[in-house]
Design a protein around this motif. Structure first.
Motif, PDB file in Angstrom:
ATOM      1  N   LEU A 142      -5.595   9.772  -0.771  1.00 68.34           N
ATOM      2  CA  LEU A 142      -6.193   8.504  -0.343  1.00 68.34           C
ATOM      3  C   LEU A 142      -6.637   8.597   1.109  1.00 68.34           C
ATOM      4  CD1 LEU A 142      -3.697   6.000  -2.019  1.00 68.34           C
ATOM      5  CD2 LEU A 142      -6.085   6.399  -2.670  1.00 68.34           C
TER       6      LEU A 142
ATOM      7  N   LEU B  86       0.861  -1.180   0.000  1.00 72.52           N
ATOM      8  CA  LEU B  86       0.000   0.000   0.000  1.00 72.52           C
ATOM      9  C   LEU B  86       0.897   1.229   0.000  1.00 72.52           C
ATOM     10  CD1 LEU B  86      -2.632   1.689   0.499  1.00 72.52           C
ATOM     11  CD2 LEU B  86      -2.273   1.262   2.957  1.00 72.52           C
TER      12      LEU B  86
ATOM     13  N   ILE C  73     -10.394  -7.573  -0.935  1.00 73.49           N
ATOM     14  CA  ILE C  73      -9.004  -7.814  -1.333  1.00 73.49           C
ATOM     15  C   ILE C  73      -8.410  -8.983  -0.557  1.00 73.49           C
ATOM     16  CG2 ILE C  73      -6.666  -6.841  -1.291  1.00 73.49           C
ATOM     17  CD1 ILE C  73      -7.971  -4.072  -1.883  1.00 73.49           C
TER      18      ILE C  73
ATOM     19  N   ASP D 204     -11.344   3.995   0.813  1.00 72.28           N
ATOM     20  CA  ASP D 204     -11.035   4.005  -0.617  1.00 72.28           C
ATOM     21  C   ASP D 204     -10.769   2.613  -1.181  1.00 72.28           C
ATOM     22  OD1 ASP D 204     -11.397   6.692  -1.000  1.00 72.28           O
ATOM     23  OD2 ASP D 204      -9.263   7.224  -0.889  1.00 72.28           O
ATOM     24  N   PHE D 205     -10.392   1.653  -0.321  1.00 74.32           N
ATOM     25  CA  PHE D 205     -10.127   0.288  -0.770  1.00 74.32           C
ATOM     26  C   PHE D 205     -11.046  -0.680  -0.036  1.00 74.32           C
ATOM     27  CE2 PHE D 205      -6.070   2.561  -1.227  1.00 74.32           C
ATOM     28  CZ  PHE D 205      -5.871   2.417  -2.594  1.00 74.32           C
ATOM     29  N   ASN D 206     -11.572  -1.647  -0.765  1.00 75.95           N
ATOM     30  CA  ASN D 206     -12.433  -2.670  -0.165  1.00 75.95           C
ATOM     31  C   ASN D 206     -11.550  -3.781   0.384  1.00 75.95           C
ATOM     32  OD1 ASN D 206     -14.255  -4.707   0.453  1.00 75.95           O
ATOM     33  ND2 ASN D 206     -15.578  -4.283  -1.305  1.00 75.95           N
ATOM     34  N   TRP D 207     -11.026  -3.569   1.593  1.00 78.47           N
ATOM     35  CA  TRP D 207     -10.050  -4.501   2.149  1.00 78.47           C
ATOM     36  C   TRP D 207     -10.619  -5.902   2.335  1.00 78.47           C
ATOM     37  CZ3 TRP D 207      -5.547  -2.760   1.303  1.00 78.47           C
ATOM     38  CH2 TRP D 207      -5.209  -1.428   1.486  1.00 78.47           C
TER      39      TRP D 207
ATOM     40  N   GLY E 192      -5.696  -0.596   6.643  1.00 80.26           N
ATOM     41  CA  GLY E 192      -5.186  -1.760   5.929  1.00 80.26           C
ATOM     42  C   GLY E 192      -4.502  -2.751   6.845  1.00 80.26           C
TER      43      GLY E 192
ATOM     44  N   ALA F 219      -1.916  -1.567  -3.750  1.00 79.63           N
ATOM     45  CA  ALA F 219      -3.084  -0.704  -3.581  1.00 79.63           C
ATOM     46  C   ALA F 219      -2.590   0.731  -3.622  1.00 79.63           C
ATOM     47  CB  ALA F 219      -3.781  -1.004  -2.259  1.00 79.63           C
TER      48      ALA F 219
ATOM     49  N   PHE G 120      -4.593  -2.572  -7.504  1.00 74.56           N
ATOM     50  CA  PHE G 120      -5.876  -2.239  -6.896  1.00 74.56           C
ATOM     51  C   PHE G 120      -5.903  -0.712  -6.849  1.00 74.56           C
ATOM     52  CE2 PHE G 120      -4.594  -6.367  -5.350  1.00 74.56           C
ATOM     53  CZ  PHE G 120      -5.746  -7.138  -5.463  1.00 74.56           C
ATOM     54  N   TYR G 121      -6.521  -0.099  -7.869  1.00 76.49           N
ATOM     55  CA  TYR G 121      -6.448   1.351  -8.036  1.00 76.49           C
ATOM     56  C   TYR G 121      -7.666   2.055  -7.461  1.00 76.49           C
ATOM     57  CZ  TYR G 121      -2.662   0.640 -11.493  1.00 76.49           C
ATOM     58  OH  TYR G 121      -1.497   0.299 -12.133  1.00 76.49           O
ATOM     59  N   LYS G 122      -7.419   3.175  -6.771  1.00 75.59           N
ATOM     60  CA  LYS G 122      -8.448   4.168  -6.493  1.00 75.59           C
ATOM     61  C   LYS G 122      -8.265   5.255  -7.541  1.00 75.59           C
ATOM     62  CE  LYS G 122     -11.288   7.105  -4.501  1.00 75.59           C
ATOM     63  NZ  LYS G 122     -12.760   6.946  -4.551  1.00 75.59           N
TER      64      LYS G 122
END
Length: 360
Positions: free
Chosen positions: A130, A18, A140, A134-137, A168, A64, A88-90
């Motif tokens: 970020l 990350l 993932i 922002d990330f669907n942990w 994360g 990420a 894994f892009y935002k």
């Protein structure tokens, strides 16, 4: 590596990083003020480890990160694909004028008595935007991740990036992944978000969730607020004072099971002495020292980190894992750019040279 309880079941990813991606403009040995052309390297302290693990060591890795829908973003995406890293892009939309941007690093290589010069344009950087959510942990990590990694440069970019790291890390721990953090303490970056006190407060919150720390003496002192020797006026290759600092660090953060770093004595820009040390659950390991002829020093530490993690992920002894990191980091300094061009047999051959001693 039983001490770190690395997952042995089938996982989609061996390693997930990350952090923010950057593009580095490199005019070689020409000072930037006199440059007429340059190479473009895609980099990022956290991403570099994922790229090295995929390209040289054949591991399944991901990153990420923030991505911007403009030409530089397309260039960066192509390099990420080329290195074999799953993104894994935002996504951020570029306004055609001011950004958001993928940060630019300007870095010549220096030569001999002339050191490399590095400066940045991180204005309106997408990576700094970020934030948690922002990330669907859960998605993932659902398919399995063995190791999760982030670092201090990303943590220092804004108020929200450290929050994303903690989010994360918590998700990684809940999913059974090993967590690591490269302190990479940069006082200039922390100055823009509150200074050293803020940096230490923020890093302490992150390290509570960390199994493995990467960082040199200065990183441990400034990043963790631990007193130690004057790192500017002592031998850079003395492991004993580093191990004393580790004892203090692990008392402050008893959850930390591993601390490692490279040791580098710089004689000229292109001639370094190079070693590495590893502390693992109270055991102390020191690599041999080698004389390096350096082409491009940037990324050597990330190269070390990748080799070490590869060894640990693949059941090598601590001494073997340290040797692989030491060898790969050394090789990486012989290539232009921030990421590896080495092949695994080359790393393994170099790792077998010399003799290591265990400090008891």
């Amino acid at each position: 590596m039983a001490d770190l309880a690395i997952r042995q079941d089938a996982c989609e990813l061996d390693f997930l990083a990350l952090g923010a991606l950057v593009h580095r403009l490199d005019p070689g040995i020409i000072p930037f003020r006199k440059a007429r052309s340059f190479d473009i390297h895609v980099s990022g302290g956290e991403y570099n480890v994922a790229a090295n693990l995929a390209d040289c060591f054949g591991q399944k890795t991901g990153v990420a990160t923030a991505m911007v829908d403009y030409g530089i973003g397309e260039l960066v995406q192509a390099r990420v694909r080329e290195m074999g890293v799953k993104p894994f892009y935002k996504w951020f939309k570029h306004d055609g004028v001011r950004g958001p941007n993928i940060a630019t690093v300007y870095s010549d290589r220096g030569l001999g008595v002339r050191p490399p010069v590095v400066f940045y344009n991180r204005a309106n950087e997408a990576g700094a935007m970020l934030k948690p959510g922002d990330f669907n942990w859960s998605e993932i990590f659902a398919k399995g991740v063995k190791w999760f990694h982030s670092g201090g440069i990303f943590a220092a970019l804004s108020e929200t990036t450290s929050q994303v790291i903690i989010e994360g890390m918590k998700a990684a721990k809940a999913a059974g992944a090993i967590t690591s953090f490269d302190l990479n303490y940069r006082a200039k970056l922390w100055a823009s978000v509150g200074g050293d006190a803020k940096g230490q407060e923020t890093i302490a919150k992150i390290v509570e969730h960390v199994d493995c720390l990467i960082g040199n003496e200065e990183d441990l002192q400034k990043g963790l607020g631990i007193e130690g020797q004057d790192v500017e006026h002592k031998s850079k290759l003395d492991p004993d004072s580093f191990f004393q600092l580790i004892d203090k660090a692990t008392k402050k953060f008893p959850n930390v099971k591993l601390v490692a770093t490279t040791l580098r004595e710089v004689h000229t820009t292109n001639r370094h002495d190079w070693a590495a040390v590893l502390w693992l659950n109270g055991q102390k390991f020191v690599s041999p020292t080698m004389a390096l002829d350096v082409v491009d020093r940037i990324g050597g530490g990330d190269g070390f980190c990748a080799g070490l993690i590869y060894g640990l992920l693949n059941g090598k002894t601590p001494e073997q894992a340290l040797r692989l990191g030491w060898a790969h980091g050394a090789l990486l300094t012989t290539f232009p750019g921030d990421t590896t061009m080495a092949k695994l047999p080359e790393v393994e051959a170099l790792a077998k040279g010399g003799s290591a001693r265990v400090q008891r």
